[in-house]
Design an enzyme around this catalytic site. Structure first.
Site, short mmCIF file in Angstrom:
data_model
loop_
_atom_site.label_atom_id
_atom_site.label_comp_id
_atom_site.label_asym_id
_atom_site.label_seq_id
_atom_site.Cartn_x
_atom_site.Cartn_y
_atom_site.Cartn_z
N ASP A 1 0.82 -1.21 0.00
CA ASP A 1 0.00 0.00 0.00
C ASP A 1 0.86 1.26 0.00
O ASP A 1 2.01 1.26 0.43
CB ASP A 1 -0.92 0.02 1.22
CG ASP A 1 -1.94 -1.11 1.21
OD1 ASP A 1 -2.25 -1.60 0.11
OD2 ASP A 1 -2.41 -1.49 2.30
N MET A 2 0.25 2.36 -0.43
CA MET A 2 0.95 3.64 -0.54
C MET A 2 1.63 4.03 0.77
O MET A 2 2.78 4.49 0.76
CB MET A 2 -0.04 4.73 -0.96
CG MET A 2 0.56 6.12 -1.04
SD MET A 2 -0.59 7.38 -1.62
CE MET A 2 -1.66 7.54 -0.17
#
Length: 306
Positions: free
Chosen positions: A140-141
């Site tokens: 994830d970011m």
């Protein structure tokens, strides 16, 4: 003029319905958007139009024709990379917090793909098309840590097979809310798209897929506000650790999606780090294990809680 985008199905999406796969590829798009594409035969699998109910397989080549105004142009950018390991076949990078892995609507620049295109030039696998060259798995970011990049199709296929067979060793570390009672545990549920919020995942929903996370408490803090935990993934579903810990009422600190919404420690996203990744080298077969150093903000949290 319309634009053609091509994807190759990654291991984590094996046996998923085609319409659900598209929702992962384009999370900001509506159900009507996908229905229109499918109805107009703008989506093909291995060269053939398919229905929404088609079950994708690892290696399926998905072609999506989308309108001109949806075009995504990918450019190489001179963005510094924290390289943990590199040879002629693979690259392991320590992804920083806030960096998206590959371009998508809303994040066209500053992604890991933009950075590795500059670093590797033309030496990236093409299996996942122009949008995701070299990308065989994602984090994830706002999750930091180790990520494998494949420089050629040969290495991509072998690493993808290891991920599919759950033989890649993936260990994460994170701070969760509250005092986790058990010293260790195994969480087994299904995980699928949230029935009402398309940007979220949820446990035990219709159509969900098996998800297994092992956890071990590394440190409890006297204040009881948090527990530092080691996670080992047996499967690799989208948001798996975040969803599983939220299901135990111990969401990751800073997780604005699955947490309480409160952020007293001013964190930018979930406090989660992909600390270790281990795999058999695609060419030599030798087991390689790469560790990404803990991010600096982890030290700040340790000092605060201790």
């Amino acid at each position: 003029m319309n634009n053609l985008y091509e994807y190759t199905v990654e291991p984590e999406f094996d046996n998923l319905r085609l319409d659900k796969y598209l929702s992962y590829a384009y999370p900001d798009k509506s159900r009507n958007f996908f229905q229109k594409l499918l109805k107009n035969n703008d989506v093909s699998v291995n060269g053939n139009p398919e229905k929404a109910s088609y079950r994708v397989s690892v290696g399926d080549e998905i072609s999506v024709t989308i309108p001109k105004d949806e075009e995504i142009e990918i450019v190489a950018e001179n963005i510094p990379l924290d390289i943990l390991y590199e040879d002629e076949d693979i690259l392991v990078v320590n992804k920083p917090k806030g960096m998206v892995v590959h371009p998508a609507p809303g994040h066209l620049n500053g992604t890991l793909v933009n950075a590795i295109m500059y670093h590797c030039k033309d030496d990236l696998s093409g299996i996942n098309g122009k949008i995701r060259p070299g990308i065989v798995h994602r984090i994830d970011m706002d999750t930091t840590g180790s990520l494998i990049v494949c420089k050629n199709d040969f290495s991509h296929n072998i690493i993808a097979e290891q991920i599919k067979n759950h033989t890649v060793n993936r260990i994460y570390y994170g701070f969760v809310a509250g005092n986790v009672k058990d010293d260790k545990g195994r969480i087994e549920t299904t995980i699928g798209r949230h029935p009402t919020d398309r940007k979220k995942m949820a446990v035990n929903v219709k159509g969900g897929r098996s998800a297994i996370t092992h956890y071990k408490v590394i440190e409890r803090f006297k204040s009881g506000v948090s527990t530092f935990i080691e996670f080992k993934l047996e499967t690799g579903r989208t948001h798996q650790i975040r969803v599983h810990m939220a299901s135990l009422n111990h969401p990751l600190l800073g997780d604005s999606v699955y947490g309480s919404g409160k952020n007293p420690y001013h964190l930018k996203g979930q406090a989660l780090h992909a600390g270790v990744i281990g795999f058999n080298h695609p060419r030599s077969g030798e087991y390689i294990e790469v560790a990404a150093p803990m991010p600096e903000y982890f030290d700040t949290l340790f000092k605060r809680f201790r």
